[in-house]
Motif scaffolding. Sequence first.
Motif: not given
Length: 227
Positions: A97-101
């Motif tokens: 993923p480019v974002v995981s939060m």
Amino acid sequence: MDVMHAISHKTATLIPCESWLPRNHTVQQARALFMDSKFDVNESRDMYANYMVFLLARVCRLVYSGSLQQDEFEAEWIELYTELDRWWQDRPAEMHPVVSMFKDGTPFPSILFCVAPAISGTQMFHTAMILLIKYKTRVVRPLPTLAVDPVMRKSLIWHAKCVVGISLSNSDHGCLNNALQPLWVAGKLMSSKEEQHIIVQLLRDIENTTGWSTSWRIRDLQEHWSY
């Protein structure tokens, strides 16, 4: 479609896993077939996700068929658990993923991918883990020691929230269609009204966006939640 049918009906796939492969190949040899170096970059990415579809088919056969003796079930469970970990650890860069939060005040994570195979492949990985963990009580041996193992020890709820978060964060229509049964598997684990409301709205949005019927699964979830 065969795997989604298997999840929906809690059965093995209609086409046996061995029949997905060329003749005279075993399921243990499948990884080499899916990871063949002849594929170009785009094909390799697709095949990496396709391999997860195959692994999920094997998980469905294991947990739903009920045809194995205790020692056979245990050996297959350990093999699949280890292979799922290998799939996770060996993901190529474009499958990450480019974002995981997790955002404050939201029950589900934001998990954004750049390519469709990563969306569906990762969502099916978490679905396979949910099914394996649910049936872990039958495995009496200690779990295998894995070299790098942060994600495999996560809880059912963590994997379930990732399934939901992936669909909330990615709008690819093909992946939303693939998400119906994973969302049903994950949704059954959600206990708060807020989480349940978000999943119901997500399924309605998928139907409105793609035309793929989800209302029947909403009714199943509401019945499971005792609405």
